[in-house]
Design a protein around this motif. Sequence first.
Motif, PDB file in Angstrom:
ATOM      1  N   PRO A 234      -1.896   3.082 -10.464  1.00 43.54           N
ATOM      2  CA  PRO A 234      -2.773   3.233 -11.628  1.00 43.54           C
ATOM      3  C   PRO A 234      -2.152   2.587 -12.867  1.00 43.54           C
ATOM      4  N   LEU A 235      -2.990   1.987 -13.687  1.00 44.03           N
ATOM      5  CA  LEU A 235      -2.529   1.359 -14.922  1.00 44.03           C
ATOM      6  C   LEU A 235      -2.307   2.416 -15.999  1.00 44.03           C
ATOM      7  N   PRO A 236      -1.540   2.081 -17.056  1.00 43.11           N
ATOM      8  CA  PRO A 236      -1.477   2.984 -18.215  1.00 43.11           C
ATOM      9  C   PRO A 236      -2.874   3.182 -18.795  1.00 43.11           C
ATOM     10  N   LEU A 237      -3.094   4.348 -19.403  1.00 47.21           N
ATOM     11  CA  LEU A 237      -4.424   4.678 -19.906  1.00 47.21           C
ATOM     12  C   LEU A 237      -4.971   3.606 -20.841  1.00 47.21           C
ATOM     13  N   ILE A 238      -4.140   3.099 -21.748  1.00 41.61           N
ATOM     14  CA  ILE A 238      -4.637   2.132 -22.727  1.00 41.61           C
ATOM     15  C   ILE A 238      -5.170   0.876 -22.034  1.00 41.61           C
ATOM     16  N   LYS A 239      -4.607   0.544 -20.861  1.00 46.96           N
ATOM     17  CA  LYS A 239      -5.091  -0.644 -20.140  1.00 46.96           C
ATOM     18  C   LYS A 239      -6.520  -0.450 -19.647  1.00 46.96           C
ATOM     19  N   TYR A 240      -6.840   0.765 -19.219  1.00 41.02           N
ATOM     20  CA  TYR A 240      -8.208   1.037 -18.789  1.00 41.02           C
ATOM     21  C   TYR A 240      -9.178   0.929 -19.965  1.00 41.02           C
ATOM     22  N   LEU A 241      -8.717   1.374 -21.133  1.00 41.86           N
ATOM     23  CA  LEU A 241      -9.575   1.287 -22.325  1.00 41.86           C
ATOM     24  C   LEU A 241      -9.776  -0.160 -22.745  1.00 41.86           C
ATOM     25  N   GLN A 242      -8.823  -1.015 -22.381  1.00 42.26           N
ATOM     26  CA  GLN A 242      -8.964  -2.437 -22.684  1.00 42.26           C
ATOM     27  C   GLN A 242      -9.833  -3.151 -21.650  1.00 42.26           C
ATOM     28  N   LYS A 267       1.752  20.338 -32.982  1.00 39.85           N
ATOM     29  CA  LYS A 267       2.690  21.224 -32.306  1.00 39.85           C
ATOM     30  C   LYS A 267       3.758  20.367 -31.615  1.00 39.85           C
ATOM     31  N   PRO A 268       4.957  20.909 -31.420  1.00 38.68           N
ATOM     32  CA  PRO A 268       5.997  20.122 -30.734  1.00 38.68           C
ATOM     33  C   PRO A 268       5.540  19.587 -29.389  1.00 38.68           C
ATOM     34  N   GLU A 269       4.799  20.402 -28.645  1.00 39.20           N
ATOM     35  CA  GLU A 269       4.387  19.985 -27.307  1.00 39.20           C
ATOM     36  C   GLU A 269       3.204  19.010 -27.315  1.00 39.20           C
ATOM     37  N   SER A 270       2.636  18.743 -28.487  1.00 40.97           N
ATOM     38  CA  SER A 270       1.489  17.829 -28.543  1.00 40.97           C
ATOM     39  C   SER A 270       1.806  16.545 -29.306  1.00 40.97           C
ATOM     40  N   GLN A 271       3.071  16.289 -29.590  1.00 40.54           N
ATOM     41  CA  GLN A 271       3.459  15.092 -30.330  1.00 40.54           C
ATOM     42  C   GLN A 271       3.014  13.811 -29.633  1.00 40.54           C
ATOM     43  N   GLU A 272       2.972  13.840 -28.298  1.00 45.37           N
ATOM     44  CA  GLU A 272       2.599  12.623 -27.577  1.00 45.37           C
ATOM     45  C   GLU A 272       1.154  12.211 -27.823  1.00 45.37           C
ATOM     46  N   TYR A 273       0.317  13.171 -28.207  1.00 49.63           N
ATOM     47  CA  TYR A 273      -1.059  12.807 -28.561  1.00 49.63           C
ATOM     48  C   TYR A 273      -1.068  11.872 -29.772  1.00 49.63           C
ATOM     49  N   ARG A 274      -0.138  12.084 -30.673  1.00 53.42           N
ATOM     50  CA  ARG A 274      -0.050  11.213 -31.850  1.00 53.42           C
ATOM     51  C   ARG A 274       0.159   9.763 -31.424  1.00 53.42           C
ATOM     52  N   THR A 275       1.049   9.544 -30.467  1.00 51.61           N
ATOM     53  CA  THR A 275       1.290   8.200 -29.974  1.00 51.61           C
ATOM     54  C   THR A 275       0.040   7.615 -29.338  1.00 51.61           C
ATOM     55  N   LEU A 276      -0.679   8.439 -28.563  1.00 51.61           N
ATOM     56  CA  LEU A 276      -1.906   7.965 -27.925  1.00 51.61           C
ATOM     57  C   LEU A 276      -2.944   7.556 -28.962  1.00 51.61           C
ATOM     58  N   PHE A 277      -3.164   8.414 -29.966  1.00 51.70           N
ATOM     59  CA  PHE A 277      -4.163   8.098 -30.993  1.00 51.70           C
ATOM     60  C   PHE A 277      -3.768   6.841 -31.763  1.00 51.70           C
ATOM     61  N   LYS A 278      -2.478   6.648 -31.959  1.00 51.33           N
ATOM     62  CA  LYS A 278      -2.013   5.456 -32.667  1.00 51.33           C
ATOM     63  C   LYS A 278      -2.272   4.208 -31.834  1.00 51.33           C
ATOM     64  N   GLN A 279      -2.059   4.303 -30.533  1.00 51.18           N
ATOM     65  CA  GLN A 279      -2.370   3.180 -29.651  1.00 51.18           C
ATOM     66  C   GLN A 279      -3.861   2.860 -29.688  1.00 51.18           C
ATOM     67  N   ILE A 280      -4.686   3.899 -29.620  1.00 53.19           N
ATOM     68  CA  ILE A 280      -6.133   3.703 -29.633  1.00 53.19           C
ATOM     69  C   ILE A 280      -6.566   3.021 -30.927  1.00 53.19           C
ATOM     70  N   GLU A 281      -5.900   3.369 -32.027  1.00 57.21           N
ATOM     71  CA  GLU A 281      -6.240   2.765 -33.318  1.00 57.21           C
ATOM     72  C   GLU A 281      -5.784   1.319 -33.407  1.00 57.21           C
ATOM     73  N   LYS A 282      -4.540   1.046 -33.007  1.00 60.77           N
ATOM     74  CA  LYS A 282      -3.925  -0.232 -33.329  1.00 60.77           C
ATOM     75  C   LYS A 282      -4.084  -1.309 -32.262  1.00 60.77           C
ATOM     76  N   LEU A 283      -4.090  -0.928 -30.983  1.00 59.27           N
ATOM     77  CA  LEU A 283      -4.142  -1.936 -29.936  1.00 59.27           C
ATOM     78  C   LEU A 283      -5.561  -2.445 -29.719  1.00 59.27           C
ATOM     79  N   SER A 284      -5.663  -3.694 -29.353  1.00 56.78           N
ATOM     80  CA  SER A 284      -6.970  -4.304 -29.139  1.00 56.78           C
ATOM     81  C   SER A 284      -7.596  -3.770 -27.860  1.00 56.78           C
ATOM     82  N   HIS A 285      -8.806  -3.224 -27.969  1.00 54.65           N
ATOM     83  CA  HIS A 285      -9.543  -2.744 -26.796  1.00 54.65           C
ATOM     84  C   HIS A 285     -11.012  -2.628 -27.163  1.00 54.65           C
ATOM     85  N   GLN A 286     -11.828  -2.278 -26.188  1.00 52.27           N
ATOM     86  CA  GLN A 286     -13.282  -2.257 -26.398  1.00 52.27           C
ATOM     87  C   GLN A 286     -13.867  -0.861 -26.261  1.00 52.27           C
ATOM     88  N   SER A 287     -13.039   0.165 -26.435  1.00 53.64           N
ATOM     89  CA  SER A 287     -13.480   1.539 -26.226  1.00 53.64           C
ATOM     90  C   SER A 287     -13.505   2.312 -27.540  1.00 53.64           C
TER      91      SER A 287
END
Length: 461
Positions: A234-242, A267-287
């Motif tokens: 399986p590809l990384p999630l952002i690749k599917y969104l692209q 929350k400490p356990e949800s910090q990784e969501y921040r990285t995901l949202f940042k990827q969704i904002e900054k990386l080129s995709h069509q989703s």
Amino acid sequence: MNLKEMLNVADRIVFEKTGQHLDDLQAAVLRGTIQREKYKEIAKDFDCSESRIREIGSELWQILSEELGEDVNKTNFRSAMERLEVSIYSNVAQEESVQINSVNICGEARHPPNIPNSNPPNQETSNPQQTKTLHQDLSEMPEVGDFYSRTPELQTLTTWILQQHCRLITLTGISGIGKTSLAVQLVQQIKDEFEYAVWYTLDEFPTLEKFKSNLIQLFSHSEKQDSSPTNQKPLPLIKYLQNHRCLIVLDDVHHLFCSGEFAGKYKPESQEYRTLFKQIEKLSHQSCCMLIGWEQPREVTQVKSQNTSIRTLQLQGLDIAAGREILRDYGLEESDNSEALIHRYQGNPLWLKSVANLIQDLGGGVTELLPNDTILLPEDLKDVLQQQFDRLSELEKQIISLLAKESQPIDRAKLLENDIIPASDLPNALQSLSRRCLIEQQANFYTISPVLRQYAIARAV
């Protein structure tokens, strides 16, 4: 050219030279260059070394220099693209029109010379004769139920998603205002515009890994059905969104954030969501990803520019006509005081239903049970407000308590008079309360709604 046009033209040039579209880091380097970011800042955003970013930049400048016939570097990339635009216009001055990345000039569309008509990064060529299979996981999406007119809001969200191709949208508002109902109606209307449409509710707070695993499993399973089976990982999630046009809705995102802190702190356990949202904002995709909740990520609420791929819609109360529809369902439509009741409860659908249900159960009328601007707080309404108030920091609770004692809006100086609130902390606390939609600002003055005032007084007692 704007940022998107520059990226798309650069992608066409790189594709013509290498046969490959811009990858994520290449697009990030060009985007950062256009936005005048340093290599160090670009590297920090994407968690890689500055030397790697410099290497990618050097390769891009060499390709662009060879193809454009001039020395292109980080300093002059923007001006080089603008000169390219001018040269394109000059070369087609005798023609009726020119188009750069789907932007029409003077009428009929044509493509610029010497730049192949390839798609933007990571997008597939559309075939009008090809029908794509739609994959939807909307099992967690609530039923529409009663929906009261939100035509302007629906039009705004539809425009952001389908026309402006915004990547990250936040839908916020106080409890009961109708965020989820609006989003359900929106998804029902636009879901077939996407290859994938999914809805997840974060009330039980799934870890990011579980959330990503669920999505990737959906993508992988559908791809195996749509094509011959493969043994590829399986590809990384952002690749599917692209690679696919996806609509992802996350409801109750406030569960990602800490209680007892200012709004939007992960929350400490949800910090990784921040990285995901940042990827969704900054990386080129069509989703598109839509976040719904009482609070939104801090990095999202700070965005004010309309030139970004982020949008925020803060939902307000219903108008008088829609409010009367609710009261009509409870037999109160003939009340001579119905308009005042709607104003008193700020057109909040849940609040109106709660108080209308209480009035109906008591067998009275609006004027009888709510004389002289009286505010009723049914127990179910108290429960909803308590959930939101329990998330406040101690400083925010103190400010709400002070505002509840004032019948008129007050300024910051008034809030500091009793020395309870540190002057250095007040701006951040007011900003947090505003992001939670719990205070109203009029110029430099602040107040709270009659319902929240009544609730705050009841809590104090």
